[in-house]
Design a protein around this motif. Structure first.
Motif, PDB file in Angstrom:
ATOM      1  N   ASN A   3     100.528 -59.304 -28.176  1.00 43.00           N
ATOM      2  CA  ASN A   3      99.724 -60.495 -27.895  1.00 43.00           C
ATOM      3  C   ASN A   3      98.980 -61.013 -29.125  1.00 43.00           C
ATOM      4  O   ASN A   3      98.240 -61.987 -29.030  1.00 43.00           O
ATOM      5  N   GLU A 115      97.832 -60.629 -19.136  1.00 47.71           N
ATOM      6  CA  GLU A 115      99.174 -61.072 -18.745  1.00 47.71           C
ATOM      7  C   GLU A 115      99.318 -61.142 -17.232  1.00 47.71           C
ATOM      8  O   GLU A 115      99.819 -62.126 -16.691  1.00 47.71           O
ATOM      9  N   ALA A 168     102.531 -68.955 -21.265  1.00 53.23           N
ATOM     10  CA  ALA A 168     101.881 -68.332 -22.411  1.00 53.23           C
ATOM     11  C   ALA A 168     102.037 -69.242 -23.617  1.00 53.23           C
ATOM     12  O   ALA A 168     103.109 -69.820 -23.840  1.00 53.23           O
ATOM     13  N   GLU A 169     100.962 -69.382 -24.388  1.00 53.45           N
ATOM     14  CA  GLU A 169     100.995 -70.213 -25.589  1.00 53.45           C
ATOM     15  C   GLU A 169     100.288 -69.485 -26.718  1.00 53.45           C
ATOM     16  O   GLU A 169      99.287 -68.786 -26.497  1.00 53.45           O
ATOM     17  N   TRP A 170     100.792 -69.661 -27.924  1.00 52.36           N
ATOM     18  CA  TRP A 170     100.176 -69.056 -29.100  1.00 52.36           C
ATOM     19  C   TRP A 170      99.213 -70.059 -29.733  1.00 52.36           C
ATOM     20  O   TRP A 170      99.566 -71.232 -29.918  1.00 52.36           O
ATOM     21  N   ARG A 179      98.014 -64.814 -28.355  1.00 49.65           N
ATOM     22  CA  ARG A 179      98.658 -65.417 -27.193  1.00 49.65           C
ATOM     23  C   ARG A 179      97.623 -65.597 -26.091  1.00 49.65           C
ATOM     24  O   ARG A 179      96.957 -64.651 -25.687  1.00 49.65           O
ATOM     25  N   TRP A 181      97.017 -67.566 -22.096  1.00 54.65           N
ATOM     26  CA  TRP A 181      97.756 -68.016 -20.920  1.00 54.65           C
ATOM     27  C   TRP A 181      97.111 -69.256 -20.333  1.00 54.65           C
ATOM     28  O   TRP A 181      95.898 -69.292 -20.136  1.00 54.65           O
TER      29      TRP A 181
END
Length: 241
Positions: A3, A115, A168-170, A179, A181
């Protein structure tokens, strides 16, 4: 896939310093602590405690606090800054505590990192004592579905898109690359309601001050705070209903 938290730990610790970033110091800390002061909480669990800053604030309020986090480097920093504090390596989805262990459970900007947030919420409710409080600060779901629009000049506005699509996005800033969410509100509210917890407080706190940064935080939905209560067990009399 990781993550990003372990590789970003040093940059995060430097960015937070001792007092936290703008959003913590000028938006969230005071309304979060206001839900704690004078309530008589004996012990607390900080889920996703990071470098331990809010654990130390809770201790300053007289609440014995345990911090858990899955990131070893952040836990090492927390323990170094607070040698007598209790910090354990663990994830929110499998809390290493018996049922009904804590008067107060805190999730301070951590739901977006978990997560399996549904499982994390179930675990937070499980370790909370009847009559206790689950205190949550989270990025507003409208915020995680959107971003500022620019056109070779000043910010034009805030654009929201694909709100109902969890993903999920960085995200990256000042050497931090992690990361997060995005989830619509229902993906938090429905699991919370399913635990039987009762919503006692909701707020979207405004920032303090009249600076350019504070005014930007007023332009779009950034954060919300929720307090949920675990109902006390009903006394049984042994009489037939």
């Amino acid at each position: 896939m990781t993550n990003g938290w372990e590789s970003s730990a040093a940059a995060w610790i430097a960015d937070q310093g001792e007092t936290g970033d703008f959003s913590r110091r000028f938006v969230l800390d005071e309304p979060m602590l206001a839900r704690v002061r004078g309530r008589g909480f004996a012990n607390a669990l900080d889920v996703g405690c990071g470098e331990g800053r809010f654990c130390r604030l809770l201790r300053d309020e007289g609440v014995a606090t345990t911090g858990i986090d899955p990131t070893p480097s952040l836990l090492a920093a927390a323990q170094s800054r607070d040698p007598k504090g209790e910090y354990l390596e663990a994830g929110a989805e499998a809390l290493p505590f018996p049922d009904d262990s804590f008067d107060l459970v805190v999730s301070y900007l951590t739901l977006i990192d978990i997560e399996d947030s549904t499982r994390g919420i179930q675990e937070m409710a499980r370790v909370l004592r009847p009559g206790g409080a689950l205190l949550i600060a989270n990025l507003n779901s409208f915020n995680t579905a959107g971003g500022w629009m620019r056109s070779d000049g000043p910010v034009q506005g805030f654009r929201l898109d694909h709100y109902l699509q969890p993903r999920a996005e960085w995200v990256s800033w000042r050497g931090i690359h992690i990361r997060n969410w995005h989830r619509p509100f229902r993906d938090y509210m429905q699991p919370l309601l399913a635990t039987g917890l009762l919503l006692r407080h909701f707020d979207e706190p405004e920032p303090h001050g009249d600076t350019a940064t504070a005014n930007r935080f007023r332009r779009a939905p950034y954060f919300h705070i929720m307090e949920w209560e675990k109902p006390a067990a009903r006394a049984t009399t042994g009489e037939p209903r």
